[in-house]
Design a protein around this motif. Structure first.
Motif, mmCIF file in Angstrom:
data_model
loop_
_atom_site.group_PDB
_atom_site.id
_atom_site.type_symbol
_atom_site.label_atom_id
_atom_site.label_comp_id
_atom_site.label_asym_id
_atom_site.label_seq_id
_atom_site.Cartn_x
_atom_site.Cartn_y
_atom_site.Cartn_z
ATOM 1 N N ALA A 1 0.546 -1.339 -0.032
ATOM 2 C CA ALA A 1 -0.103 0.133 0.046
ATOM 3 C C ALA A 1 0.862 1.202 0.049
ATOM 4 O O ALA A 1 0.555 2.269 -0.891
ATOM 5 C CB ALA A 1 -0.898 -0.005 1.214
ATOM 6 N N LEU B 1 2.146 2.709 -3.546
ATOM 7 C CA LEU B 1 1.361 2.989 -4.543
ATOM 8 C C LEU B 1 1.260 4.439 -5.009
ATOM 9 O O LEU B 1 1.138 4.496 -6.372
ATOM 10 C CB LEU B 1 -0.428 2.736 -4.124
ATOM 11 C CG LEU B 1 -0.703 1.078 -3.888
ATOM 12 C CD1 LEU B 1 -1.952 0.934 -3.152
ATOM 13 C CD2 LEU B 1 -0.399 0.242 -5.251
ATOM 14 N N PRO B 2 1.471 5.184 -4.370
ATOM 15 C CA PRO B 2 1.564 6.641 -4.826
ATOM 16 C C PRO B 2 2.743 6.881 -5.840
ATOM 17 O O PRO B 2 2.814 7.534 -6.770
ATOM 18 C CB PRO B 2 1.778 7.629 -3.525
ATOM 19 C CG PRO B 2 0.983 6.762 -2.587
ATOM 20 C CD PRO B 2 1.457 5.523 -2.649
ATOM 21 N N LEU C 1 2.039 5.660 -9.296
ATOM 22 C CA LEU C 1 0.795 6.130 -10.044
ATOM 23 C C LEU C 1 1.146 6.421 -11.611
ATOM 24 O O LEU C 1 0.188 6.357 -12.253
ATOM 25 C CB LEU C 1 0.204 7.310 -9.231
ATOM 26 C CG LEU C 1 -0.857 7.856 -9.514
ATOM 27 C CD1 LEU C 1 -1.909 7.109 -9.766
ATOM 28 C CD2 LEU C 1 -1.136 9.300 -8.400
ATOM 29 N N ALA D 1 -4.458 3.625 -10.023
ATOM 30 C CA ALA D 1 -4.171 3.097 -8.611
ATOM 31 C C ALA D 1 -5.069 3.292 -7.512
ATOM 32 O O ALA D 1 -5.725 4.424 -7.560
ATOM 33 C CB ALA D 1 -2.719 3.669 -8.143
ATOM 34 N N ILE E 1 -5.559 3.958 -3.765
ATOM 35 C CA ILE E 1 -4.510 4.616 -3.033
ATOM 36 C C ILE E 1 -5.380 4.728 -1.389
ATOM 37 O O ILE E 1 -6.368 5.590 -1.527
ATOM 38 C CB ILE E 1 -3.957 5.726 -3.141
ATOM 39 C CG1 ILE E 1 -3.301 5.168 -4.455
ATOM 40 C CG2 ILE E 1 -2.844 6.204 -2.088
ATOM 41 C CD1 ILE E 1 -2.365 6.483 -5.150
ATOM 42 N N TYR F 1 -1.964 7.634 2.719
ATOM 43 C CA TYR F 1 -0.529 7.730 1.722
ATOM 44 C C TYR F 1 -1.024 8.508 0.647
ATOM 45 O O TYR F 1 0.036 9.405 0.002
ATOM 46 C CB TYR F 1 -0.511 6.157 1.065
ATOM 47 C CG TYR F 1 0.175 5.353 1.934
ATOM 48 C CD1 TYR F 1 1.140 5.674 2.803
ATOM 49 C CD2 TYR F 1 -0.469 4.154 2.303
ATOM 50 C CE1 TYR F 1 1.600 4.608 3.847
ATOM 51 C CE2 TYR F 1 0.054 3.058 3.351
ATOM 52 C CZ TYR F 1 1.102 3.599 4.257
ATOM 53 O OH TYR F 1 1.339 2.497 4.807
ATOM 54 N N ALA F 2 -2.368 8.806 0.273
ATOM 55 C CA ALA F 2 -2.627 9.926 -0.753
ATOM 56 C C ALA F 2 -2.093 11.259 -0.177
ATOM 57 O O ALA F 2 -1.456 11.932 -0.988
ATOM 58 C CB ALA F 2 -3.992 9.533 -1.093
#
Length: 268
Positions: A183, A186-187, A190, A196, A198, A202-203
């Protein structure tokens, strides 16, 4: 309004960032309460209640992690008192897989999971065979698949299964190609995939605005509340009771609402 850049800049002065025990071997003295958290928004929210707890005789020591495994392991091992970063479905799955007996203490907020893209402005633009990155652990992976189903991109054999995997995809009209990744990464990928899924913490850490940037996002009725978690009996600790009261106070609710503007939602 508290500017998030200023808030992040002041975090190092307010929090002890670590991936292990502190100078006292990870154990707290009577007045100190150690909490494992991810940086955004959990550690930011904890930074706001730290002065409140100090007035009540509790020194809140926050240790920031960038993964979802060590915070649970270190609480289970007694190196840290409690943690604040996870949903109950994730905690339940973790306990089953690791043999731990951690328990949810109090729900604080919801971070709606979102679908993001650097290549496309709407989900309708996704091409045949589009690459889609989702979290590689069961609870968040199933959560991502449920969001894709709600958006009409796939159909799951059991639409209500919170732990569905890509093997449970019954219909995939666009032939989406799934990549299962940690996880936290994921950014960073992108720009390498079409879409993705997210987690909001984390975003936000990657300077994405879930309300503005997500092509699809969970709504306010999401069941994925983020909990304060500890060992059995932790809820009876007076220090923990004071932390729960501070986290679920009107002041904290107002802080969450004005700081995250819908990207993080109070769950109390």
């Amino acid at each position: 309004m508290i500017h998030r850049r200023l808030l992040l800049a002041t975090l190092p002065a307010l929090l002890l960032a670590a991936c292990g025990g502190g100078g006292n071997g990870g154990k707290s003295d009577g007045a100190t309460l150690t909490v494992a958290a991810t940086a955004v928004p959990h550690a930011e929210i904890l930074a706001q209640v730290k002065p409140v707890l100090a007035k009540e005789g509790v020194n809140l020591e926050v240790r920031v992690f960038n993964d979802y495994v060590q915070p649970n392991l270190q609480v289970d091992q007694g190196q840290i008192d409690v943690n604040y970063f996870e949903t109950k479905p994730y905690l339940d799955q973790f306990n089953r897989e690791r043999g731990t007996k951690l328990v949810p203490i109090a729900g604080v907020h919801v971070e709606p999971l979102g679908a993001y893209s650097r290549r496309w402005k709407t989900l309708a633009q996704l091409p045949q065979g589009a690459s889609v990155a989702i979290p590689n652990e069961p609870s968040n992976g199933g959560r991502a698949l449920q969001l894709l189903q709600k958006a009409g991109l796939i159909r799951l054999r059991n639409p209500a299964d919170p732990l569905a995997t890509i093997r449970d995809v019954a219909s995939n009209p666009k032939g989406l190609q799934f990549r299962e990744l940690e996880a936290a990464t994921l950014p960073r990928v992108l720009g390498e995939v079409d879409l993705a899924l997210i987690n909001t913490n984390y975003a936000l850490d990657a300077k994405l605005d879930p309300v503005r940037d997500a092509l699809a996002i969970e709504d306010k009725d999401s069941p994925y509340v983020n909990f304060l978690v500890g060992r059995p009996g932790s809820a009876d600790d007076p220090r923990v009771r004071k932390l729960v009261a501070a986290l679920r106070s009107p002041a904290t609710k107002a802080f969450i609402e004005r700081t995250y503007k819908g990207a993080v939602l109070p769950a109390f």
